[in-house]
Enzyme design. Structure first.
Site, PDB file in Angstrom:
ATOM      1  CE1 TYR A  51      -6.505   3.969  -1.892  1.00 21.98           C
ATOM      2  CE2 TYR A  51      -4.911   3.869  -0.115  1.00 21.98           C
ATOM      3  CZ  TYR A  51      -6.098   3.469  -0.680  1.00 21.98           C
ATOM      4  OH  TYR A  51      -6.886   2.560  -0.036  1.00 21.98           O
ATOM      5  CE  LYS A  58      -7.432  -3.380  -3.834  1.00 24.60           C
ATOM      6  NZ  LYS A  58      -8.196  -2.499  -2.951  1.00 24.60           N
ATOM      7  CB  THR A 108      -6.549   2.067  -5.124  1.00 25.58           C
ATOM      8  OG1 THR A 108      -5.798   0.876  -4.872  1.00 25.58           O
ATOM      9  CG2 THR A 108      -7.913   1.940  -4.461  1.00 25.58           C
ATOM     10  CB  SER A 137      -0.906   0.000   1.238  1.00 29.68           C
ATOM     11  OG  SER A 137      -1.590   1.235   1.333  1.00 29.68           O
ATOM     12  CG  HIS A 187     -11.442  -0.196  -0.788  1.00 36.34           C
ATOM     13  ND1 HIS A 187     -10.610   0.498  -1.623  1.00 36.34           N
ATOM     14  CD2 HIS A 187     -10.884  -0.080   0.438  1.00 36.34           C
ATOM     15  CE1 HIS A 187      -9.600   1.024  -0.931  1.00 36.34           C
ATOM     16  NE2 HIS A 187      -9.744   0.672   0.326  1.00 36.34           N
TER      17      HIS A 187
HETATM   18  C1  FNR Z   1      -7.941  -1.942   2.824  1.00 40.45           C
HETATM   19  N1  FNR Z   1      -7.940  -1.878   1.436  1.00 40.45           N
HETATM   20  C2  FNR Z   1      -7.031  -1.079   0.786  1.00 40.45           C
HETATM   21  N2  FNR Z   1      -6.996  -1.046  -0.567  1.00 40.45           N
HETATM   22  C3  FNR Z   1      -6.072  -0.318  -1.228  1.00 40.45           C
HETATM   23  O1  FNR Z   1      -6.064  -0.319  -2.449  1.00 40.45           O
HETATM   24  N3  FNR Z   1      -5.152   0.408  -0.509  1.00 40.45           N
HETATM   25  C4  FNR Z   1      -5.132   0.444   0.847  1.00 40.45           C
HETATM   26  O2  FNR Z   1      -4.292   1.084   1.457  1.00 40.45           O
HETATM   27  C5  FNR Z   1      -6.142  -0.284   1.527  1.00 40.45           C
HETATM   28  N4  FNR Z   1      -6.238  -0.235   2.895  1.00 40.45           N
HETATM   29  C6  FNR Z   1      -7.100  -1.077   3.555  1.00 40.45           C
HETATM   30  C7  FNR Z   1      -7.137  -1.085   4.938  1.00 40.45           C
HETATM   31  C8  FNR Z   1      -7.934  -2.015   5.608  1.00 40.45           C
HETATM   32  C9  FNR Z   1      -7.940  -2.037   7.092  1.00 40.45           C
HETATM   33  C10 FNR Z   1      -8.720  -2.925   4.879  1.00 40.45           C
HETATM   34  C11 FNR Z   1      -9.538  -3.972   5.569  1.00 40.45           C
HETATM   35  C12 FNR Z   1      -8.734  -2.873   3.505  1.00 40.45           C
HETATM   36  C13 FNR Z   1      -8.829  -2.776   0.649  1.00 40.45           C
HETATM   37  C14 FNR Z   1      -8.146  -4.109   0.392  1.00 40.45           C
HETATM   38  O3  FNR Z   1      -7.079  -3.976  -0.495  1.00 40.45           O
HETATM   39  C15 FNR Z   1      -9.140  -5.143  -0.163  1.00 40.45           C
HETATM   40  O4  FNR Z   1      -9.794  -4.599  -1.267  1.00 40.45           O
HETATM   41  C16 FNR Z   1     -10.162  -5.563   0.908  1.00 40.45           C
HETATM   42  O5  FNR Z   1      -9.507  -5.793   2.134  1.00 40.45           O
HETATM   43  C17 FNR Z   1     -10.897  -6.834   0.488  1.00 40.45           C
HETATM   44  O6  FNR Z   1     -11.938  -7.089   1.374  1.00 40.45           O
HETATM   45  P1  FNR Z   1     -11.882  -8.206   2.553  1.00 40.45           P
HETATM   46  O7  FNR Z   1     -11.723  -9.526   1.894  1.00 40.45           O
HETATM   47  O8  FNR Z   1     -10.724  -7.828   3.426  1.00 40.45           O
HETATM   48  O9  FNR Z   1     -13.182  -8.076   3.274  1.00 40.45           O
END
Ligand code: FNR
Length: 385
Positions: free
Chosen positions: A151, A259, A177, A127, A283
Protein backbone atom coordinates in the site's frame (compact mmCIF):
# COMPACT_ATOMS: atom_id res chain seq x y z
CA UNK A 1 3.68 -32.91 -11.12
CA UNK A 2 1.33 -32.46 -8.15
CA UNK A 3 -1.76 -34.64 -8.11
CA UNK A 4 -4.16 -32.25 -6.43
CA UNK A 5 -7.15 -34.58 -6.51
CA UNK A 6 -5.37 -36.99 -4.11
CA UNK A 7 -6.77 -34.79 -1.35
CA UNK A 8 -10.20 -36.21 -2.12
CA UNK A 9 -8.95 -39.79 -1.84
CA UNK A 10 -7.21 -38.97 1.45
CA UNK A 11 -10.49 -37.80 2.97
CA UNK A 12 -12.27 -41.00 1.89
CA UNK A 13 -9.42 -43.23 3.13
CA UNK A 14 -9.45 -41.44 6.48
CA UNK A 15 -13.15 -42.26 6.66
CA UNK A 16 -12.34 -45.95 6.22
CA UNK A 17 -10.00 -45.63 9.24
CA UNK A 18 -12.84 -44.04 11.21
CA UNK A 19 -11.46 -40.49 10.94
CA UNK A 20 -14.12 -37.97 9.97
CA UNK A 21 -13.09 -34.53 8.59
CA UNK A 22 -13.29 -31.76 11.18
CA UNK A 23 -13.23 -28.97 8.58
CA UNK A 24 -15.93 -28.54 5.94
CA UNK A 25 -15.20 -28.71 2.22
CA UNK A 26 -18.32 -26.76 1.24
CA UNK A 27 -17.79 -23.01 1.15
CA UNK A 28 -21.22 -22.31 2.65
CA UNK A 29 -20.43 -24.44 5.70
CA UNK A 30 -16.91 -23.01 6.04
CA UNK A 31 -18.36 -19.51 6.00
CA UNK A 32 -21.08 -20.44 8.51
CA UNK A 33 -18.57 -21.96 10.95
CA UNK A 34 -16.11 -19.07 10.64
CA UNK A 35 -18.89 -16.55 11.08
CA UNK A 36 -19.86 -18.28 14.32
CA UNK A 37 -16.23 -18.35 15.51
CA UNK A 38 -15.06 -14.79 14.80
CA UNK A 39 -15.71 -11.82 17.10
CA UNK A 40 -18.48 -9.63 15.65
CA UNK A 41 -16.32 -6.64 14.66
CA UNK A 42 -13.63 -8.82 13.05
CA UNK A 43 -16.30 -10.78 11.20
CA UNK A 44 -17.80 -7.50 9.94
CA UNK A 45 -14.39 -6.43 8.67
CA UNK A 46 -13.67 -9.71 6.86
CA UNK A 47 -17.11 -10.57 5.51
CA UNK A 48 -18.28 -7.02 4.83
CA UNK A 49 -17.81 -4.82 1.81
CA UNK A 50 -18.70 -1.46 0.37
CA UNK A 51 -22.22 -0.01 0.51
CA UNK A 52 -25.03 -2.55 0.35
CA UNK A 53 -22.43 -5.13 -0.77
CA UNK A 54 -24.00 -5.49 -4.20
CA UNK A 55 -20.60 -5.59 -5.95
CA UNK A 56 -19.34 -8.19 -3.54
CA UNK A 57 -22.35 -10.44 -4.21
CA UNK A 58 -22.13 -9.87 -7.96
CA UNK A 59 -18.45 -10.88 -7.92
CA UNK A 60 -19.57 -14.32 -6.79
CA UNK A 61 -22.68 -14.50 -8.99
CA UNK A 62 -20.65 -13.59 -12.09
CA UNK A 63 -19.05 -17.03 -12.02
CA UNK A 64 -22.47 -18.64 -12.14
CA UNK A 65 -23.25 -16.96 -15.44
CA UNK A 66 -20.58 -19.05 -17.15
CA UNK A 67 -20.84 -22.79 -17.72
CA UNK A 68 -17.98 -25.11 -18.59
CA UNK A 69 -18.47 -27.21 -21.69
CA UNK A 70 -17.75 -30.86 -20.78
CA UNK A 71 -15.60 -32.74 -23.29
CA UNK A 72 -15.47 -36.52 -23.18
CA UNK A 73 -13.13 -39.33 -24.22
CA UNK A 74 -10.00 -37.17 -24.12
CA UNK A 75 -8.03 -39.30 -21.67
CA UNK A 76 -7.62 -36.59 -19.05
CA UNK A 77 -6.31 -39.14 -16.53
CA UNK A 78 -3.40 -36.83 -15.67
CA UNK A 79 -3.71 -33.08 -15.46
CA UNK A 80 -1.01 -30.47 -15.37
CA UNK A 81 -2.06 -27.44 -13.35
CA UNK A 82 1.42 -25.93 -13.17
CA UNK A 83 1.97 -22.39 -14.42
CA UNK A 84 4.89 -20.17 -15.25
CA UNK A 85 4.80 -16.72 -13.74
CA UNK A 86 7.72 -14.42 -14.57
CA UNK A 87 10.66 -16.80 -14.08
CA UNK A 88 8.84 -18.94 -11.51
CA UNK A 89 7.51 -22.44 -12.06
CA UNK A 90 4.47 -22.79 -9.80
CA UNK A 91 2.76 -26.13 -9.08
CA UNK A 92 -0.69 -24.59 -9.46
CA UNK A 93 -2.34 -21.40 -10.70
CA UNK A 94 -3.67 -20.53 -7.22
CA UNK A 95 -2.32 -17.76 -4.99
CA UNK A 96 -3.24 -16.31 -1.61
CA UNK A 97 -4.62 -12.77 -1.94
CA UNK A 98 -3.12 -10.14 0.32
CA UNK A 99 -5.32 -9.75 3.38
CA UNK A 100 -4.48 -7.12 5.94
CA UNK A 101 -6.14 -8.51 9.03
CA UNK A 102 -4.80 -12.04 9.25
CA UNK A 103 -3.30 -11.03 12.59
CA UNK A 104 -6.70 -10.29 14.11
CA UNK A 105 -8.24 -13.53 12.77
CA UNK A 106 -5.56 -15.69 14.38
CA UNK A 107 -2.79 -14.77 16.86
CA UNK A 108 -0.12 -15.68 14.28
CA UNK A 109 -2.29 -15.11 11.22
CA UNK A 110 0.36 -13.93 8.76
CA UNK A 111 2.87 -16.57 9.78
CA UNK A 112 0.28 -19.35 9.78
CA UNK A 113 -0.80 -18.35 6.28
CA UNK A 114 2.85 -18.30 5.22
CA UNK A 115 3.27 -21.81 6.67
CA UNK A 116 0.32 -23.03 4.61
CA UNK A 117 1.95 -21.46 1.57
CA UNK A 118 5.19 -23.30 2.38
CA UNK A 119 3.29 -26.59 2.73
CA UNK A 120 1.34 -26.30 -0.52
CA UNK A 121 3.55 -24.31 -2.91
CA UNK A 122 0.71 -21.78 -3.27
CA UNK A 123 2.36 -18.33 -3.27
CA UNK A 124 1.30 -15.71 -0.75
CA UNK A 125 0.90 -12.06 -1.60
CA UNK A 126 1.91 -10.73 1.80
CA UNK A 127 0.02 -7.59 2.81
CA UNK A 128 1.62 -4.36 4.00
CA UNK A 129 -0.88 -4.54 6.88
CA UNK A 130 0.62 -7.40 8.80
CA UNK A 131 0.97 -8.45 12.42
CA UNK A 132 4.45 -9.81 11.69
CA UNK A 133 7.19 -7.94 9.83
CA UNK A 134 7.53 -8.82 6.15
CA UNK A 135 10.95 -10.39 6.83
CA UNK A 136 9.43 -12.96 9.22
CA UNK A 137 6.56 -13.68 6.85
CA UNK A 138 9.01 -14.30 3.98
CA UNK A 139 10.99 -16.71 6.13
CA UNK A 140 7.86 -18.68 7.02
CA UNK A 141 6.96 -19.21 3.36
CA UNK A 142 9.97 -21.55 3.08
CA UNK A 143 10.79 -22.59 -0.47
CA UNK A 144 7.53 -21.23 -1.90
CA UNK A 145 7.98 -17.85 -3.60
CA UNK A 146 6.07 -14.92 -2.12
CA UNK A 147 5.19 -11.45 -3.37
CA UNK A 148 5.04 -8.31 -1.25
CA UNK A 149 1.86 -6.27 -1.56
CA UNK A 150 2.53 -2.58 -1.08
CA UNK A 151 0.00 0.00 0.00
CA UNK A 152 2.03 2.99 -1.15
CA UNK A 153 2.35 5.33 1.81
CA UNK A 154 2.18 9.07 1.44
CA UNK A 155 5.89 9.27 2.22
CA UNK A 156 8.57 8.50 -0.34
CA UNK A 157 11.26 7.41 2.11
CA UNK A 158 8.95 4.92 3.81
CA UNK A 159 7.85 3.60 0.40
CA UNK A 160 11.47 3.09 -0.61
CA UNK A 161 12.25 1.36 2.66
CA UNK A 162 9.37 -1.09 2.30
CA UNK A 163 10.31 -1.99 -1.28
CA UNK A 164 13.97 -2.43 -0.41
CA UNK A 165 13.17 -4.47 2.68
CA UNK A 166 11.01 -6.75 0.51
CA UNK A 167 13.88 -7.17 -1.96
CA UNK A 168 16.34 -8.05 0.79
CA UNK A 169 13.84 -10.45 2.36
CA UNK A 170 13.70 -12.38 -0.93
CA UNK A 171 10.21 -11.57 -2.25
CA UNK A 172 9.76 -12.50 -5.90
CA UNK A 173 7.87 -9.35 -6.86
CA UNK A 174 6.13 -6.19 -5.65
CA UNK A 175 2.36 -5.82 -6.02
CA UNK A 176 1.21 -2.23 -5.62
CA UNK A 177 -2.45 -1.98 -4.68
CA UNK A 178 -3.78 1.10 -6.44
CA UNK A 179 -7.48 0.93 -5.53
CA UNK A 180 -7.14 1.74 -1.83
CA UNK A 181 -5.61 5.16 -1.36
CA UNK A 182 -8.71 5.81 0.76
CA UNK A 183 -10.98 3.26 2.46
CA UNK A 184 -14.35 2.46 0.86
CA UNK A 185 -17.67 3.21 2.60
CA UNK A 186 -18.14 0.06 4.65
CA UNK A 187 -21.37 0.08 6.63
CA UNK A 188 -20.55 -2.98 8.76
CA UNK A 189 -17.27 -1.46 9.94
CA UNK A 190 -18.88 1.93 10.44
CA UNK A 191 -21.62 0.25 12.50
CA UNK A 192 -18.95 -1.30 14.71
CA UNK A 193 -16.75 1.84 14.55
CA UNK A 194 -13.99 -0.67 13.82
CA UNK A 195 -10.87 -0.12 11.76
CA UNK A 196 -8.27 -2.58 13.09
CA UNK A 197 -5.24 -0.42 12.28
CA UNK A 198 -6.59 2.54 14.27
CA UNK A 199 -6.63 0.17 17.23
CA UNK A 200 -2.97 -0.62 16.68
CA UNK A 201 -3.40 -3.96 14.90
CA UNK A 202 -1.40 -5.20 11.91
CA UNK A 203 1.12 -2.35 11.86
CA UNK A 204 4.27 -4.51 12.23
CA UNK A 205 5.78 -3.41 8.92
CA UNK A 206 5.52 0.21 9.98
CA UNK A 207 6.68 -0.32 13.56
CA UNK A 208 9.79 -2.12 12.32
CA UNK A 209 10.75 0.75 10.02
CA UNK A 210 13.11 3.58 11.03
CA UNK A 211 11.37 6.12 8.80
CA UNK A 212 8.02 5.38 10.46
CA UNK A 213 9.66 5.94 13.86
CA UNK A 214 10.68 9.41 12.63
CA UNK A 215 7.11 10.15 11.52
CA UNK A 216 5.78 9.03 14.91
CA UNK A 217 8.45 11.23 16.51
CA UNK A 218 6.88 14.30 14.89
CA UNK A 219 3.71 13.78 16.95
CA UNK A 220 3.87 15.29 20.46
CA UNK A 221 4.61 12.68 23.13
CA UNK A 222 1.63 13.87 25.12
CA UNK A 223 -0.69 12.69 22.33
CA UNK A 224 -2.26 9.25 22.91
CA UNK A 225 -2.21 6.63 20.10
CA UNK A 226 0.77 8.27 18.37
CA UNK A 227 1.58 5.27 16.17
CA UNK A 228 -1.99 4.86 15.01
CA UNK A 229 -2.27 8.57 14.24
CA UNK A 230 1.03 8.49 12.35
CA UNK A 231 -0.22 5.50 10.36
CA UNK A 232 -3.50 7.26 9.51
CA UNK A 233 -1.55 10.31 8.33
CA UNK A 234 0.58 8.36 5.84
CA UNK A 235 -1.39 5.18 4.95
CA UNK A 236 -2.72 6.27 1.57
CA UNK A 237 -1.34 8.49 -1.14
CA UNK A 238 -4.30 10.65 -2.22
CA UNK A 239 -2.42 12.10 -5.19
CA UNK A 240 -1.48 8.65 -6.56
CA UNK A 241 -1.38 8.99 -10.34
CA UNK A 242 0.22 7.56 -13.47
CA UNK A 243 2.92 10.21 -13.05
CA UNK A 244 4.14 8.23 -10.03
CA UNK A 245 4.67 5.06 -12.03
CA UNK A 246 8.19 5.83 -13.36
CA UNK A 247 9.32 6.47 -9.78
CA UNK A 248 7.78 3.21 -8.52
CA UNK A 249 9.40 1.44 -11.45
CA UNK A 250 12.78 2.95 -10.60
CA UNK A 251 12.64 1.52 -7.07
CA UNK A 252 13.12 -2.11 -8.01
CA UNK A 253 14.15 -4.55 -10.70
CA UNK A 254 11.77 -7.14 -9.30
CA UNK A 255 8.60 -7.86 -11.28
CA UNK A 256 6.18 -5.01 -10.55
CA UNK A 257 2.43 -5.59 -10.61
CA UNK A 258 -0.52 -3.24 -10.13
CA UNK A 259 -3.48 -4.65 -8.18
CA UNK A 260 -6.99 -3.31 -8.51
CA UNK A 261 -7.10 -2.78 -12.28
CA UNK A 262 -10.33 -3.46 -14.20
CA UNK A 263 -10.21 -1.12 -17.20
CA UNK A 264 -8.30 -2.09 -20.37
CA UNK A 265 -7.30 1.59 -20.68
CA UNK A 266 -5.53 1.36 -17.33
CA UNK A 267 -3.81 -1.83 -18.42
CA UNK A 268 -2.38 -0.03 -21.43
CA UNK A 269 -1.09 2.81 -19.25
CA UNK A 270 0.44 0.33 -16.82
CA UNK A 271 2.12 -1.57 -19.62
CA UNK A 272 3.48 1.62 -21.18
CA UNK A 273 4.87 2.51 -17.74
CA UNK A 274 6.96 -0.63 -17.53
CA UNK A 275 4.74 -2.71 -15.25
CA UNK A 276 5.29 -6.48 -15.52
CA UNK A 277 1.89 -7.79 -14.49
CA UNK A 278 -1.68 -6.83 -13.62
CA UNK A 279 -3.95 -8.01 -10.84
CA UNK A 280 -7.49 -7.70 -12.18
CA UNK A 281 -9.54 -7.23 -9.01
CA UNK A 282 -12.12 -4.97 -7.42
CA UNK A 283 -10.81 -5.73 -3.92
CA UNK A 284 -13.60 -8.21 -3.29
CA UNK A 285 -16.20 -5.41 -3.49
CA UNK A 286 -14.73 -3.73 -0.42
CA UNK A 287 -13.73 -0.46 -2.04
CA UNK A 288 -16.34 0.97 -4.43
CA UNK A 289 -19.83 -0.46 -4.73
CA UNK A 290 -20.10 0.32 -8.45
CA UNK A 291 -21.79 -2.97 -9.23
CA UNK A 292 -19.35 -4.26 -11.84
CA UNK A 293 -18.12 -7.80 -11.09
CA UNK A 294 -14.37 -8.15 -11.50
CA UNK A 295 -14.88 -11.32 -13.59
CA UNK A 296 -16.72 -9.29 -16.24
CA UNK A 297 -13.56 -7.20 -16.68
CA UNK A 298 -11.13 -10.10 -16.99
CA UNK A 299 -11.31 -10.80 -20.74
CA UNK A 300 -10.83 -7.10 -21.59
CA UNK A 301 -7.89 -6.83 -19.21
CA UNK A 302 -6.28 -9.95 -20.68
CA UNK A 303 -6.71 -8.61 -24.23
CA UNK A 304 -5.15 -5.25 -23.33
CA UNK A 305 -2.34 -6.96 -21.41
CA UNK A 306 -1.39 -8.62 -24.69
CA UNK A 307 0.72 -11.39 -23.22
CA UNK A 308 1.65 -9.68 -19.95
CA UNK A 309 0.62 -11.89 -16.97
CA UNK A 310 -2.82 -11.15 -15.52
CA UNK A 311 -3.65 -12.36 -12.04
CA UNK A 312 -7.30 -12.41 -11.06
CA UNK A 313 -9.21 -12.27 -7.78
CA UNK A 314 -12.62 -11.29 -6.41
CA UNK A 315 -15.38 -13.82 -5.89
CA UNK A 316 -13.50 -17.13 -6.17
CA UNK A 317 -15.33 -19.62 -3.95
CA UNK A 318 -14.75 -23.03 -5.50
CA UNK A 319 -12.61 -25.07 -7.87
CA UNK A 320 -14.76 -24.44 -10.97
CA UNK A 321 -14.31 -20.67 -10.42
CA UNK A 322 -10.55 -21.13 -10.77
CA UNK A 323 -11.05 -23.09 -13.99
CA UNK A 324 -13.40 -20.43 -15.40
CA UNK A 325 -11.02 -17.57 -14.61
CA UNK A 326 -8.20 -19.47 -16.32
CA UNK A 327 -10.40 -20.05 -19.36
CA UNK A 328 -11.01 -16.30 -19.51
CA UNK A 329 -7.26 -15.80 -19.72
CA UNK A 330 -6.01 -15.36 -16.15
CA UNK A 331 -2.43 -16.52 -15.58
CA UNK A 332 -3.08 -17.17 -11.90
CA UNK A 333 -6.15 -16.96 -9.66
CA UNK A 334 -6.37 -15.59 -6.11
CA UNK A 335 -8.40 -16.79 -3.16
CA UNK A 336 -9.33 -14.25 -0.49
CA UNK A 337 -12.07 -14.60 2.12
CA UNK A 338 -12.30 -18.43 1.97
CA UNK A 339 -8.75 -18.91 3.25
CA UNK A 340 -9.26 -16.26 5.93
CA UNK A 341 -12.15 -18.39 7.19
CA UNK A 342 -9.94 -21.49 7.15
CA UNK A 343 -7.30 -19.58 9.10
CA UNK A 344 -9.87 -18.40 11.65
CA UNK A 345 -11.02 -21.97 12.28
CA UNK A 346 -7.73 -23.87 12.34
CA UNK A 347 -4.67 -21.69 11.62
CA UNK A 348 -2.22 -22.98 8.99
CA UNK A 349 -4.05 -26.30 8.85
CA UNK A 350 -7.29 -24.49 8.01
CA UNK A 351 -5.65 -22.43 5.26
CA UNK A 352 -4.01 -25.54 3.84
CA UNK A 353 -7.34 -27.36 3.90
CA UNK A 354 -9.02 -24.56 1.93
CA UNK A 355 -6.20 -24.43 -0.64
CA UNK A 356 -6.08 -28.20 -1.09
CA UNK A 357 -9.88 -28.41 -1.37
CA UNK A 358 -9.98 -25.67 -4.01
CA UNK A 359 -7.20 -27.30 -6.00
CA UNK A 360 -8.68 -30.79 -5.72
CA UNK A 361 -12.03 -29.51 -6.95
CA UNK A 362 -10.40 -27.55 -9.81
CA UNK A 363 -8.36 -30.59 -10.80
CA UNK A 364 -11.37 -32.92 -10.69
CA UNK A 365 -13.44 -30.43 -12.68
CA UNK A 366 -10.77 -30.46 -15.38
CA UNK A 367 -10.51 -34.25 -15.24
CA UNK A 368 -14.23 -34.82 -15.63
CA UNK A 369 -14.75 -32.08 -18.20
CA UNK A 370 -11.79 -33.27 -20.28
CA UNK A 371 -9.22 -30.48 -19.92
CA UNK A 372 -5.73 -31.87 -19.37
CA UNK A 373 -3.83 -28.67 -18.93
CA UNK A 374 -4.34 -24.98 -18.51
CA UNK A 375 -3.45 -24.51 -22.17
CA UNK A 376 -6.62 -26.49 -22.99
CA UNK A 377 -8.71 -23.92 -21.11
CA UNK A 378 -9.57 -21.41 -23.80
CA UNK A 379 -12.62 -19.10 -23.91
CA UNK A 380 -14.32 -21.78 -26.08
CA UNK A 381 -14.48 -23.94 -22.93
CA UNK A 382 -17.02 -21.47 -21.53
CA UNK A 383 -20.67 -21.04 -22.40
CA UNK A 384 -22.75 -18.10 -21.11
CA UNK A 385 -25.70 -19.44 -19.18
C1 FNR B 1 -8.54 -7.66 1.58
N1 FNR B 1 -7.90 -7.28 0.41
C2 FNR B 1 -6.68 -6.66 0.46
N2 FNR B 1 -6.03 -6.32 -0.68
C3 FNR B 1 -4.80 -5.77 -0.65
O1 FNR B 1 -4.24 -5.49 -1.70
N3 FNR B 1 -4.19 -5.54 0.57
C4 FNR B 1 -4.78 -5.83 1.75
O2 FNR B 1 -4.21 -5.64 2.81
C5 FNR B 1 -6.10 -6.36 1.71
N4 FNR B 1 -6.79 -6.61 2.87
C6 FNR B 1 -7.99 -7.29 2.82
C7 FNR B 1 -8.65 -7.61 4.00
C8 FNR B 1 -9.80 -8.38 3.95
C9 FNR B 1 -10.48 -8.75 5.22
C10 FNR B 1 -10.32 -8.82 2.72
C11 FNR B 1 -11.52 -9.70 2.65
C12 FNR B 1 -9.70 -8.44 1.55
C13 FNR B 1 -8.48 -7.66 -0.91
C14 FNR B 1 -7.99 -9.04 -1.33
O3 FNR B 1 -6.63 -9.02 -1.64
C15 FNR B 1 -8.78 -9.56 -2.53
O4 FNR B 1 -8.76 -8.61 -3.55
C16 FNR B 1 -10.23 -9.90 -2.14
O5 FNR B 1 -10.25 -10.59 -0.92
C17 FNR B 1 -10.90 -10.75 -3.21
O6 FNR B 1 -12.26 -10.88 -2.93
P1 FNR B 1 -12.93 -12.21 -2.28
O7 FNR B 1 -12.72 -13.32 -3.23
O8 FNR B 1 -12.25 -12.41 -0.96
O9 FNR B 1 -14.37 -11.87 -2.10
Amino acid sequence: MANWSDYQLGIYYNGVQGVQPDLPVSYAELERRAHAALPAAVLGYVAGGAGDENTQRRNVEAFQRWGLMPRMMVGAAERDLSVELFDLQLPSPLYLCPVGVLGVCHPEGDLETARASAATGVPMLASTLSASPLEEVAKATGATPAFFQLYPPNDRELTENLVHRAEVAGYAGIVITVDTWVNGWRPRDLGNAYLPMLRGHCLANYRSDPRFAQIVGQIPESQPHREELAWASIFGKPTLSWDDLPWFRSLTNLPLLLKGICSPLDVTRAKDGGVDGIVCSNHGGRQANGGLPALNCLAGVVAAADGMPVLFDSGVRGGPDIVKALALGATAVGVGRPYVYGLSLAGARGVEHVLRSLLAEADLTMAIDGYRSIADLTPEALVPC
